[in-house]
Design an enzyme around this catalytic site. Structure first.
Site, short mmCIF file in Angstrom:
data_model
loop_
_atom_site.label_atom_id
_atom_site.label_comp_id
_atom_site.label_asym_id
_atom_site.label_seq_id
_atom_site.Cartn_x
_atom_site.Cartn_y
_atom_site.Cartn_z
N GLU A 67 -32.81 1.81 82.13
CA GLU A 67 -32.85 3.18 81.62
C GLU A 67 -33.67 4.47 82.28
OE1 GLU A 67 -33.96 3.14 77.63
OE2 GLU A 67 -32.58 1.81 76.87
N THR A 163 -42.08 2.55 76.69
CA THR A 163 -41.00 2.50 77.48
C THR A 163 -40.64 3.97 78.10
OG1 THR A 163 -39.76 2.94 75.52
CG2 THR A 163 -39.72 0.77 76.18
N GLY A 179 -42.46 1.72 68.86
CA GLY A 179 -43.03 0.67 67.88
C GLY A 179 -42.46 1.28 66.40
N GLU A 181 -40.26 1.01 64.78
CA GLU A 181 -39.60 -0.01 63.45
C GLU A 181 -40.43 -1.11 63.18
OE1 GLU A 181 -37.43 1.81 65.69
OE2 GLU A 181 -36.99 2.72 63.83
N ASN A 262 -39.12 8.02 63.77
CA ASN A 262 -39.00 7.82 61.99
C ASN A 262 -40.35 7.70 61.68
OD1 ASN A 262 -38.17 5.41 63.61
ND2 ASN A 262 -38.89 4.65 61.85
N ASP A 307 -33.93 6.55 60.22
CA ASP A 307 -34.22 6.26 61.56
C ASP A 307 -33.62 7.65 62.50
OD1 ASP A 307 -35.14 5.16 63.72
OD2 ASP A 307 -33.39 3.82 64.16
N LYS A 334 -30.93 12.80 66.97
CA LYS A 334 -30.11 11.83 66.47
C LYS A 334 -29.47 12.11 65.15
CE LYS A 334 -31.97 7.38 66.54
NZ LYS A 334 -33.03 6.45 66.14
N CYS A 604 -33.80 -12.20 64.69
CA CYS A 604 -33.08 -12.62 65.89
C CYS A 604 -32.00 -11.46 66.45
CB CYS A 604 -32.30 -14.08 66.12
SG CYS A 604 -33.28 -15.43 65.20
N CYS A 607 -32.20 -8.60 69.31
CA CYS A 607 -32.42 -8.92 70.68
C CYS A 607 -31.03 -9.44 71.08
CB CYS A 607 -33.54 -9.58 71.08
SG CYS A 607 -35.08 -8.61 71.03
CA CA Z 1 -36.56 4.81 65.35
#
Ligand code: CA
Length: 678
Positions: A67, A163, A179, A181, A262, A307, A334, A604, A607
């Site tokens: 990205e 990131t 982080g 979430e 969020n 979110d 968003k 799971c 990802c």
């Molecule tokens: Ca978020």
């Protein structure tokens, strides 16, 4: 709103129109202007873009998500890649000058919502700054890539990751974290460029510190402004509000604007006793860049339960409004609204939806600055059909603002999610329990699979789209004075294209196949009289699913692609198809499969993809070589045999029986894939 057009810069008046391009760097995140993603270079034009071809490409040593937008200065391209690695390349040839690997532990990868991506370095003078997925900010010597200082900026005991690209003020380097979430509490830290010494820190939400202040720049604003908007203190974990992407420095006012994420968990019922705005989450916050002192905030989504991170890039511009020049900032959020704020005062000037349907709010009241939120939108009594969904109408991919057209180009997405409140919620460190029913079918990152992506040319004066065209992917955008808009896409799962559109009409003028899908934004620079367009290729990130679901290729290495007029280099071929589904002969009772589906959805899917359908950057488990091997599966899922690749052992979350039930579920999905492909 009387919001007159600013003086447009005619494309032809820009330096080098159609001819030789004068030397120009891409020295800052977002280019020469505050996060405009605009190049004043105009050697490449609407008339000659058909002659654009590859000048060179460079291959990274990882196939994980990409990205990053590079920085180019002094003839050198500095680019970050997955796992927070840094490369310095000769910007003319792609020859590697040096590389740096911060040796992020593979086990840190499971903390990331959306793969081990990195969105770019910051460069000034002799320093190159990079953030790492495991929470460090590192200064490198620009000459040789040797580390000069390291600041541990995020708590490695928590689910914090980084990131985002660092941003530079007059003498500080600023970084946030991710982080939201995972219940992480958001904050931004500013370090002295030369020494790495902490200058200030601003926490964006009160978190659990309801008794003791943090001793940080945010203490007073949290106590007086934010804390009274939170309720139900025991359930909110870290609180969210993480600043994982947008931070724009304003040299004219010596301020920095943060876009906050969020609040956590998503469902306000479990977060804040079902009430309250929850400041400063889902907001734009203006700080004094020197001290970190709070100046103003504007909350885009009070009580956010969907979110709606306010983390999209924040564009600064001067606009003529009611006969005088006003300093504004703009963001395509968003939550589906395009915001224009007076950035001196924080006053809202414009907020209009830029996607076709927004269901959570009927509009935004300009007098109060508050959205007209539908009460059913909080899904407290019944499920709610949310548009946009948690992927957002516009996510992190760079928008571009062209002063020549006066338009903002938005990589937008029409998507949705049916929000269903969970019956109960419990904070578990390491699990993204968001207070909503997730399961295999409703994974929060799944909703983009069937989404319609669209490139929107937004006219902030007329408060409407000048044009909009369908695209494959909502990848980053670059505008140039040559009257062009560049955007990458996903042509075929992990392979893609770079496309040039006419900035005034949206007409496609040029497209070039690339062996990697492109998510990142492009940049442009010039050297020796030649204009270059560069972009980082590599699928992944939050896009874990191929549209359609079954088509997958082997993941190829990420790359930088660089184009110029008359470029004759060749790009590598597309990667080969992924191996076929590998279902075992063994079958399991329905109840075991159902239990596996629920556990898969909870732990799971973020990802490996919803319903075990994946783009195969992070492996598509239906094709896994260990799917038929109970012992091998257990060694990976419980024992952590692939920890260095980011697959931790999940023994502290689940039992070996749970792992086997996940295998039962994935085996069924693999059988279904095999029968479709027969
Ligand atoms: Ca978020």
């Amino acid at each position: 709103m009387a919001f007159a057009q600013a003086r447009p810069v005619a494309a032809g008046a820009a330096a080098g129109a159609g001819g030789s391009a004068k030397a120009m760097d891409w020295a800052e995140h977002g280019g020469a202007y505050p996060e405009w993603y605009y190049s004043p270079l105009a050697q490449i034009t609407q008339a000659n873009v058909h002659d654009l071809g590859p000048a060179w490409s460079f291959e990274f040593d990882t196939s994980r998500g990409q990205e990053s937008t590079p920085i180019v200065t002094g003839g050198v391209m500095y680019v970050t890649t997955a796992w927070s690695r840094v490369f310095a390349l000769d910007a003319r040839t792609g020859h590697k000058l040096w590389s740096y690997d911060p040796r992020v532990p593979g086990a840190a990868a499971y903390k990331a919502c959306c793969d081990v991506v990195n969105r770019g370095p910051a460069v000034r003078g002799g320093w190159v700054f990079v953030s790492t997925i495991d929470g460090r900010l590192i200064a490198l010597d620009a000459k040789n890539g040797k580390p000069l200082w390291t600041a541990v900026t995020a708590d490695s005991r928590r689910m914090s990751t980084i990131t985002g690209a660092p941003r530079l003020t007059r003498d500080l380097v600023v970084i946030g974290n991710a982080g939201g979430e995972m219940g992480v509490r958001g904050y931004v830290s500013a370090y002295h460029i030369e020494t790495g010494k902490l200058a200030w820190r601003f926490y964006t939400v009160p978190g659990r510190s309801t008794v003791r202040p943090d001793g940080a720049a945010s203490d007073r604003a949290l106590a007086e402004v934010a804390r009274p908007t939170w309720f139900g203190a025991q359930t909110r974990a870290g609180g969210g509000g993480v600043v994982w992407n947008a931070m724009t420095y304003d040299p004219a006012l010596d301020r920095i604007y943060l876009g906050t994420g969020n609040p956590y968990p998503w469902n306000r019922k479990f977060r804040s006793a079902g009430r309250g705005d929850n400041l400063f989450a889902s907001s734009i916050v203006a700080l004094d860049a020197r001290t970190g002192r709070y100046i103003w905030h504007y909350q885009e989504t009070p009580g956010d339960s969907w979110d709606f991170d306010a983390c999209a890039d924040i564009i600064l511009a001067d606009r003529q409004i009611d006969g005088r020049t006003r300093k504004v900032l703009m963001q395509a959020s968003k939550n589906g609204f395009f915001y224009v704020l007076d950035r001196e005062s924080g006053k809202l000037l414009s907020a209009k939806p830029f996607v076709s349907e927004v269901t959570w709010a009927k509009g935004v009241d300009l007098a109060t600055g508050r959205p007209i939120t539908a009460s059913e939108a909080f899904y407290s009594k019944a499920p709610f059909a949310g548009k946009p969904g948690p992927h957002g109408a516009h996510n992190w991919a760079p928008t571009a603002y062209s002063p020549a057209t006066g338009l903002v180009y938005i990589p937008a997405s029409e998507n949705s999610l049916r929000f269903v409140s969970s019956a109960s919620y419990q904070f578990v460190e390491g699990v993204d329990d968001l207070g909503i029913e997730k399961g295999a079918a409703a994974s929060p990152h799944a909703q983009n699979a069937g989404a319609a992506d669209v490139l929107v040319a937004w006219d902030p004066v007329a408060e409407r789209a000048a044009w909009r065209i369908p695209t494959r992917g909502d990848s980053g955008v670059l505008a140039t004075a040559g009257g062009l808009v560049f955007q990458g896409n996903h042509r075929k799962g992990v392979a893609g294209e770079l496309v040039a559109y006419a900035a005034d009409t949206g007409r496609t003028l040029w497209r070039y196949k690339t062996p990697n899908a492109i998510l990142a934004g492009s940049i442009s620079y010039s050297l020796d009289g030649e204009q270059y367009v560069a972009v980082v290729g590599g699928a992944g990130g939050s896009d874990v699913v191929v549209a359609g679901g079954d088509e997958a290729l082997e993941p190829g290495p990420g790359r930088v692609f660089v184009f110029k007029l008359g470029g004759k280099a060749t790009l590598p071929a597309d990667p080969p198809p992924a191996p076929p589904a590998n279902p075992p002969a063994q079958t399991w009772p329905k109840a075991v499969v159902a239990r596996g589906a629920a556990t898969y959805g909870r732990l799971c899917s973020r990802c490996h993809g919803p319903d075990a359908r994946s783009l195969n950057i992070i492996p598509d488990l239906r094709r896994s070589s260990v799917l038929g091997d109970a012992q091998g599966w257990k060694a990976v899922v419980i024992g952590g045999a692939l920890q260095d690749a980011g697959m931790i052992g999940w023994g502290r979350f689940i039992t070996p029986g749970d792992a086997e039930s996940i295998r039962a579920f994935v085996a069924g999905q693999a059988r279904a894939l095999a029968s479709r492909n027969r």
